[in-house]
Structures are given as structure tokens and as C-alpha cells.
Design an enzyme around this catalytic site. Structure first.
Site, PDB file in Angstrom:
ATOM      1  CG  ASP A  47      29.117  29.508  23.628  1.00 16.78           C
ATOM      2  OD1 ASP A  47      28.071  28.862  23.816  1.00 16.78           O
ATOM      3  OD2 ASP A  47      30.162  29.282  24.256  1.00 16.78           O
TER       4      ASP A  47
ATOM      5  NE  ARG B 251      33.223  31.453  26.018  1.00 16.43           N
ATOM      6  CZ  ARG B 251      32.890  30.987  27.214  1.00 16.43           C
ATOM      7  NH1 ARG B 251      31.648  31.099  27.659  1.00 16.43           N
ATOM      8  NH2 ARG B 251      33.782  30.400  27.977  1.00 16.43           N
TER       9      ARG B 251
END
Length: 303
Positions: A84, A176
Site C-alpha cells: 500500500d 492491498r
């Protein structure tokens, strides 16, 4: 002495605070001893965080298993160590020649029952220690791939390198990691830039309360209106109604079977059902036990 407050409150988690931080704020606003959340959101993420109050904390196991819906922003061409935008960029790749059609087709391949390797920066534990702590110590641990389900994935907007999409998925799905996997399949890598949980177990973000609104309602004496009673908090669970005599037997832990409580016609995906009294108050959550013919108690609530 006022009656104990039991139920759930659907919070719209803001950016920049941990899920544990939200729980602490809710506990202070409501002035209660026990509050628990039902599925961690990372500090940079926003959206639905179901908080269980007092006796309702025992219901968290059922919310944890429920499906979630997210809106996410994927950035292609950059790979980070955390998958991320909070992490360090480890790789950069050109998007030369990458078309919108390729992105659409690749994302569509992830819909259905798939396996996913949890990120090394996650709250999952290895020998009692969260993986993210081990990763920060330079001792990353990779957990084996596990089954998840992507119910639906829709690309909402594409302005490469950025792709905004909506995804409905089973519990245990890391969005993610989904972003990183889509980027890997495309050959350019990618990471999650922004995330909002728009629904959890059927509770939408539009019906959630911000921490600021909850604080205002406390001043106005309207906090009670934000709490969903335990029975109403389980709309996805079939119900059986028990009279006062049966309710007493349940609270005493008596052995029960279909003779005592006929199985509701619609049994939930989790194989459980709720038992309520004639006034609609939750008495217990029970599970079928074909092996014994009796019901297993998941949780029982005091009157």
C-alpha cells in the site's frame, strides 16, 4: 440504575486512526466498559467499522465472517513492501503499451473462488507475534495461501496509472494484496493507494455515524438512537421464537433439539440461527449438530 446498553453501532472510521483507536473513542463516548470491533481497518483506510457494545461483543464472531464491500484505488507501476501507499517503493515499472482493456480483462480473472497469500505486513500472528512487527524487525514471515472469494469486481474509473474499483469479497480478503496481485499479473506491479469499506455484513457506510456526530449526539442525549439492538443487528440470521419457559431453559444451558426448537426454514451460511423471545429480544445463537441431534450453544444472553 439505567439498563445495560447492548447492541452495535456502525461507525464511519476516519483516516489516520487505528481500529483500536476508534474502539477507545466509542468506549469513551458511550461510557461503557466493553466495546469490540468486527474486522480491522488499517489507519489509512476509512469506512464501515461495526462496533459491538457490552454483551454484543459476543456477536463479533458472526460479523467477522460476513462479506465486505470496498472501494479501492490501485496505482499501477509501483511495488511497495507493504502493498500500500504507506510503504517503501521497491520497484518501478513502465506502463508502456498497457491498455484499459488489458486491465479490465486481468481484474475480471480474480472474480470467483481463489487463493491469496496474506501480506507480510498484517495483523496475522506467527508464534504469537503480529507479522507486521516481525517484518519491521527484518524477519518477514510469509503465511501459506488461503482460500478467499471475490463476489464482484467492478472498475469504476480508470486514469492510468490509477484504477478505482469496487469489490465485494469474503472475510479474510486483503484488498492491498488483490491490488498487488493484479499488478503482478499485468507485469507492471501495483499497490493500494486508498481504501474505503463501503459495507460490512449488509450495513452500508451511508448509515454509519462519524465519531464527531456520535460525540454531538451524546451532548444532545440522542446516543441511544444510534445503537442497533442485538436481534436487529443479525438480519442475515434466521430466527426461532421461544416462549418464557423455553427461554429460561436456554439460559440454564438445557440440552435442546428440533423437538424443542424446529430449525428455522432458512438456515444461514454459517449454519447458525438466533433465538428470540416474543418481544424480539435476543436470547441465544445456536448451531445445528447433526452428529448428536442436539443444538450447540454459540452464545447465550442474560435477560
Amino acid at each position: 440504575m439505567p439498563p445495560e446498553l447492548n447492541g452495535i453501532v456502525v461507525v464511519d472510521k476516519p483516516k489516520g486512526i487505528s481500529s483500536a483507536g476508534v474502539v477507545a473513542r466509542v468506549k469513551g463516548i458511550f461510557g461503557v466498559k466493553k466495546v469490540g470491533h468486527t474486522g480491522t481497518l488499517d489507519p489509512f483506510a476509512t469506512g464501515v467499522l461495526i462496533c459491538c457494545i457490552n454483551q454484543a461483543t459476543r456477536l463479533s464472531q458472526f460479523f467477522l465472517k460476513g462479506d465486505k464491500v470496498y472501494e479501492a484505488e490501485l496505482v499501477l507501476g509501483k511495488v511497495t513492501d507493504t502493498q500500500d501507499a504507506t510503504g517503501t517503493v521497491m520497484e518501478r515499472h513502465s506502463l508502456g503499451g498497457l491498455s484499459a482493456e488489458q486491465v479490465q480483462e486481468t481484474a475480471a480473472r480474480f472474480v470467483g473462488s481463489i487463493t491469496q497469500v496474506p501480506p507480510i505486513y498484517s495483523a496475522l500472528k506467527h508464534q504469537g507475534t503480529p507479522l507486521y512487527k516481525l517484518a519491521r524487525q527484518g524477519v518477514p514471515v510469509e503465511k501459506p495461501a488461503r482460500p478467499i472469494r471475490i463476489n464482484h469486481l467492478e472498475i469504476l474509473e480508470m486514469n492510468l496509472p490509477t484504477v478505482r474499483f469496487s469489490v465485494s469479497c469474503s472475510s479474510g480478503t486483503y484488498v492491498r494484496t488483490l491490488c498487488a496481485d493484479i499488478g503482478r499479473k499485468l507485469g507492471c506491479g501495483g499497490h493500494l493507494k486508498a481504501l474505503c469499506r463501503t459495507a460490512s455484513c449488509g450495513f452500508p457506510v451511508d448509515a454509519a455515524f462519524s465519531l464527531e456526530v456520535l460525540a454531538e449526539l451524546k451532548e444532545q442525549g440522542g446516543l441511544g438512537e444510534t445503537v442497533i439492538p442485538m436481534n436487529e443487528a443479525l438480519p442475515f440470521m434466521p430466527a426461532a421464537v421461544a416462549d418464557d419457559g423455553l427461554a429460561k431453559r436456554i439460559r440454564n444451558g438445557a440440552k435442546l433439539s428440533e423437538t424443542d426448537i424446529p430449525i428455522p426454514p432458512r438456515v444461514s451460511d454459517q449454519g447458525v440461527f438466533k433465538v428470540v423471545d416474543p418481544r424480539g429480544r435476543l436470547i441465544a445463537v445456536m448451531a445445528e449438530s447433526p452428529a448428536t441431534g442436539n443444538y450447540n450453544y454459540c452464545c447465550v444472553f442474560s435477560a
